[in-house]
Motif scaffolding. Structure first.
Motif, PDB file in Angstrom:
ATOM      1  N   VAL A  34       1.277  -1.593   0.136  1.00 41.40           N
ATOM      2  CA  VAL A  34       0.286  -0.060  -0.706  1.00 41.40           C
ATOM      3  C   VAL A  34       0.623   0.723  -0.277  1.00 41.40           C
ATOM      4  N   PRO A  35       0.742   2.342  -0.547  1.00 43.08           N
ATOM      5  CA  PRO A  35       1.452   3.253  -1.147  1.00 43.08           C
ATOM      6  C   PRO A  35       1.524   4.461   0.247  1.00 43.08           C
ATOM      7  N   VAL A  36       2.651   4.407   1.436  1.00 42.33           N
ATOM      8  CA  VAL A  36       2.858   4.868   2.584  1.00 42.33           C
ATOM      9  C   VAL A  36       1.913   6.372   2.697  1.00 42.33           C
ATOM     10  N   ASP A  37       2.185   6.667   1.558  1.00 43.65           N
ATOM     11  CA  ASP A  37       2.138   8.632   1.334  1.00 43.65           C
ATOM     12  C   ASP A  37       0.714   8.709   1.485  1.00 43.65           C
ATOM     13  N   MET A  38       0.287   7.608   0.870  1.00 40.47           N
ATOM     14  CA  MET A  38      -1.778   7.483   1.284  1.00 40.47           C
ATOM     15  C   MET A  38      -1.934   7.342   2.435  1.00 40.47           C
ATOM     16  N   THR A  39      -1.115   7.293   3.484  1.00 39.25           N
ATOM     17  CA  THR A  39      -1.734   6.128   5.116  1.00 39.25           C
ATOM     18  C   THR A  39      -1.836   6.826   5.734  1.00 39.25           C
ATOM     19  N   GLU A  40      -1.908   6.905   6.723  1.00 39.74           N
ATOM     20  CA  GLU A  40      -1.558   7.607   8.327  1.00 39.74           C
ATOM     21  C   GLU A  40      -1.546   6.338   9.342  1.00 39.74           C
TER      22      GLU A  40
END
Length: 119
Positions: A34-40
């Motif tokens: 999962v693209p980390v920049d799209m997560t929190e």
């Protein structure tokens, strides 16, 4: 019904649920996707998709207009909750949660899916 994908004209689940998952599914962990920049980060073991942790919700991976035409921009790299949420059950019956959510945006209930024919 072949090729029918109700998710491409709905997307309401991507605006209803907090999409949380084990932190190691993010691509900053070995084997993560999962693209980390799209997560929190939620805590030391969980992350969630950006946009899904506050109200109004809208997953950062959702593109398009809910109830009309949508797509997941990270479909091949979507987290486990998205992969495991069934639109249809094994017997071809629609998930009642889908029908409930679809109704909130004026979409009709899902038809029963035809079961695969035995060879």
């Amino acid at each position: 019904m072949e090729g029918f994908n109700p998710c491409l004209d709905c997307g309401i689940c991507c605006t209803h649920f907090r999409i949380s998952f084990y932190w190691a599914e993010a691509d900053d962990a070995p084997g993560g996707f999962v693209p980390v920049d799209m997560t929190e980060q939620l805590n030391h073991t969980l992350r969630c998709m950006k946009g899904s942790n506050q109200v109004p919700r809208r997953c950062s991976g959702l593109a398009g207009t809910v109830g009309e035409k949508v797509a997941c921009t990270i479909y091949d790299n979507r987290p486990t909750p998205c992969r495991e949420f069934p639109v249809y059950f094994d017997d071809g019956t629609p998930n009642p949660k889908c029908d409930e959510l679809r109704a909130t945006i004026g979409l009709p209930p899902l038809p029963h899916a035809p079961l695969p024919r035995a060879a």
